[in-house]
Write a protein that holds these residues in place. Structure first.
Motif, PDB file in Angstrom:
ATOM      1  N   ALA A   1       0.965  -1.251  -0.102  1.00 29.02           N
ATOM      2  CA  ALA A   1       0.026  -0.259   0.062  1.00 29.02           C
ATOM      3  C   ALA A   1       1.026   1.332   0.118  1.00 29.02           C
ATOM      4  O   ALA A   1       0.403   2.258  -0.629  1.00 29.02           O
ATOM      5  CB  ALA A   1      -0.966   0.051   1.313  1.00 29.02           C
TER       6      ALA A   1
ATOM      7  N   ASN B   1       2.121   1.482  -3.411  1.00 31.77           N
ATOM      8  CA  ASN B   1       1.329   2.220  -4.343  1.00 31.77           C
ATOM      9  C   ASN B   1       0.878   3.658  -4.019  1.00 31.77           C
ATOM     10  O   ASN B   1       0.531   4.481  -5.200  1.00 31.77           O
ATOM     11  CB  ASN B   1       0.010   1.414  -4.132  1.00 31.77           C
ATOM     12  CG  ASN B   1      -0.029  -0.063  -4.742  1.00 31.77           C
ATOM     13  OD1 ASN B   1       0.979  -0.321  -5.504  1.00 31.77           O
ATOM     14  ND2 ASN B   1      -1.161  -0.853  -4.518  1.00 31.77           N
ATOM     15  N   PHE B   2       0.906   4.116  -2.729  1.00 35.40           N
ATOM     16  CA  PHE B   2       0.709   5.485  -2.398  1.00 35.40           C
ATOM     17  C   PHE B   2       1.691   6.376  -3.147  1.00 35.40           C
ATOM     18  O   PHE B   2       1.559   7.311  -3.525  1.00 35.40           O
ATOM     19  CB  PHE B   2       0.698   5.590  -0.902  1.00 35.40           C
ATOM     20  CG  PHE B   2       0.560   6.919  -0.436  1.00 35.40           C
ATOM     21  CD1 PHE B   2      -0.819   7.654  -0.461  1.00 35.40           C
ATOM     22  CD2 PHE B   2       1.754   7.545   0.027  1.00 35.40           C
ATOM     23  CE1 PHE B   2      -0.713   9.035   0.146  1.00 35.40           C
ATOM     24  CE2 PHE B   2       1.727   9.108   0.233  1.00 35.40           C
ATOM     25  CZ  PHE B   2       0.360   9.715   0.362  1.00 35.40           C
TER      26      PHE B   2
ATOM     27  N   HIS C   1       1.209   6.790  -6.885  1.00 31.45           N
ATOM     28  CA  HIS C   1       0.019   7.529  -7.247  1.00 31.45           C
ATOM     29  C   HIS C   1       0.258   8.831  -6.625  1.00 31.45           C
ATOM     30  O   HIS C   1      -0.357   9.937  -7.104  1.00 31.45           O
ATOM     31  CB  HIS C   1      -1.293   6.868  -6.593  1.00 31.45           C
ATOM     32  CG  HIS C   1      -1.720   5.627  -6.888  1.00 31.45           C
ATOM     33  ND1 HIS C   1      -2.036   4.533  -6.257  1.00 31.45           N
ATOM     34  CD2 HIS C   1      -1.757   5.406  -8.418  1.00 31.45           C
ATOM     35  CE1 HIS C   1      -2.232   3.497  -7.145  1.00 31.45           C
ATOM     36  NE2 HIS C   1      -2.040   3.833  -8.378  1.00 31.45           N
TER      37      HIS C   1
ATOM     38  N   ILE D   1      -2.549   6.028   2.471  1.00 28.60           N
ATOM     39  CA  ILE D   1      -2.320   4.511   2.642  1.00 28.60           C
ATOM     40  C   ILE D   1      -3.522   3.645   2.844  1.00 28.60           C
ATOM     41  O   ILE D   1      -3.563   2.575   2.374  1.00 28.60           O
ATOM     42  CB  ILE D   1      -0.956   4.580   3.462  1.00 28.60           C
ATOM     43  CG1 ILE D   1       0.166   4.928   2.904  1.00 28.60           C
ATOM     44  CG2 ILE D   1      -0.847   2.912   3.764  1.00 28.60           C
ATOM     45  CD1 ILE D   1       1.356   5.118   3.829  1.00 28.60           C
TER      46      ILE D   1
ATOM     47  N   LYS E   1      -6.345   4.316   2.104  1.00 28.28           N
ATOM     48  CA  LYS E   1      -7.242   4.080   1.030  1.00 28.28           C
ATOM     49  C   LYS E   1      -6.745   3.215   0.109  1.00 28.28           C
ATOM     50  O   LYS E   1      -7.262   2.476  -0.668  1.00 28.28           O
ATOM     51  CB  LYS E   1      -7.261   5.791   0.383  1.00 28.28           C
ATOM     52  CG  LYS E   1      -8.173   6.774   0.996  1.00 28.28           C
ATOM     53  CD  LYS E   1      -8.355   7.844   0.305  1.00 28.28           C
ATOM     54  CE  LYS E   1      -9.034   8.757   0.907  1.00 28.28           C
ATOM     55  NZ  LYS E   1      -9.028  10.471   0.414  1.00 28.28           N
ATOM     56  N   GLU E   2      -5.069   3.134  -0.182  1.00 29.24           N
ATOM     57  CA  GLU E   2      -4.505   2.153  -0.867  1.00 29.24           C
ATOM     58  C   GLU E   2      -5.028   0.725  -0.407  1.00 29.24           C
ATOM     59  O   GLU E   2      -5.244  -0.151  -1.103  1.00 29.24           O
ATOM     60  CB  GLU E   2      -3.109   2.521  -0.957  1.00 29.24           C
ATOM     61  CG  GLU E   2      -2.604   3.727  -1.559  1.00 29.24           C
ATOM     62  CD  GLU E   2      -2.956   3.882  -3.120  1.00 29.24           C
ATOM     63  OE1 GLU E   2      -3.203   2.877  -3.677  1.00 29.24           O
ATOM     64  OE2 GLU E   2      -2.958   4.773  -3.683  1.00 29.24           O
TER      65      GLU E   2
ATOM     66  N   ASN F   1      -8.342  -0.327  -1.453  1.00 25.27           N
ATOM     67  CA  ASN F   1      -8.158  -0.729  -2.844  1.00 25.27           C
ATOM     68  C   ASN F   1      -7.499  -2.220  -3.189  1.00 25.27           C
ATOM     69  O   ASN F   1      -8.137  -3.242  -3.868  1.00 25.27           O
ATOM     70  CB  ASN F   1      -7.392   0.181  -3.835  1.00 25.27           C
ATOM     71  CG  ASN F   1      -8.387   1.633  -3.674  1.00 25.27           C
ATOM     72  OD1 ASN F   1      -9.394   1.621  -3.836  1.00 25.27           O
ATOM     73  ND2 ASN F   1      -7.515   2.589  -4.023  1.00 25.27           N
ATOM     74  N   LEU F   2      -6.552  -2.534  -2.156  1.00 23.91           N
ATOM     75  CA  LEU F   2      -5.771  -3.859  -2.459  1.00 23.91           C
ATOM     76  C   LEU F   2      -6.814  -4.984  -1.944  1.00 23.91           C
ATOM     77  O   LEU F   2      -6.624  -6.006  -2.392  1.00 23.91           O
ATOM     78  CB  LEU F   2      -4.604  -3.943  -1.627  1.00 23.91           C
ATOM     79  CG  LEU F   2      -3.413  -3.098  -2.183  1.00 23.91           C
ATOM     80  CD1 LEU F   2      -2.289  -2.848  -1.045  1.00 23.91           C
ATOM     81  CD2 LEU F   2      -3.011  -3.421  -3.565  1.00 23.91           C
TER      82      LEU F   2
END
Length: 163
Positions: free
Chosen positions: A48, A51-52, A55, A154, A156-157, A160-161
């Motif tokens: 995460a 990914n954060f 993005h 994080i 939010k990520e 999504n995961l």
């Protein structure tokens, strides 16, 4: 009666000295870090974070940092195979600060994410420990900012995961 009063004074002095020394000698490797429990595995939380940062590249530490005037870099991850902490660095471009944090598995269901310190500018060596070196207002401001930008981003990520 005289000795009773003397014993009280000695006991009070010892008690105060013990309290002061315990406050100045904090236990553990990161005694002042602000810790957040995240209900995810360490591996998933690290994904995460990656990914954060992908993005939101503005929060990646620039490649232009220096240490004693020489170019250097701060790499996310474990510092060797025996390191318990996965060190993560962020950058606040609005006020030119580098954020030092770490991730460590707490158990099978949760991981601790900690805010450790803040470096002013891109010259490494200006670290201020959270909950220790900053005054009360600045300390609370930095914790709230970290929670709002980094922790919430994080989370939010993570959501999504987990979908």
């Amino acid at each position: 009666m005289k000795y009773n009063h003397l014993y009280r004074i000695i006991f009070s002095v010892l008690l105060i000295t013990t309290f002061i020394s315990c406050n100045n000698i904090a236990a553990g490797s990161y005694p002042f870090a602000e810790r957040y429990d995240i209900y995810a595995s360490e591996k998933l939380l690290i994904t995460a974070v990656v990914n954060f940062k992908k993005h939101h590249p503005e929060f990646n530490v620039p490649n232009t940092i220096t240490l004693k005037g020489n170019p250097t870099n701060l790499k996310d991850g474990h510092n060797g195979k025996d390191d318990y902490w996965c060190h993560i660095y962020f950058y606040y471009p609005d006020n030119d600060q580098i954020i030092n944090s770490w991730i460590r598995s707490a158990d099978n269901e949760k991981t601790t994410f900690a805010l450790v310190s803040i470096n002013q500018g891109l010259e490494i060596g200006n670290w201020k420990k959270i909950n220790n070196d900053l005054n009360g207002i600045e300390n609370e401001f930095q914790k709230k900012k970290f929670e709002k930008i980094i922790i919430n981003g994080i989370k939010k990520e993570l959501s999504n995961l987990k979908k």
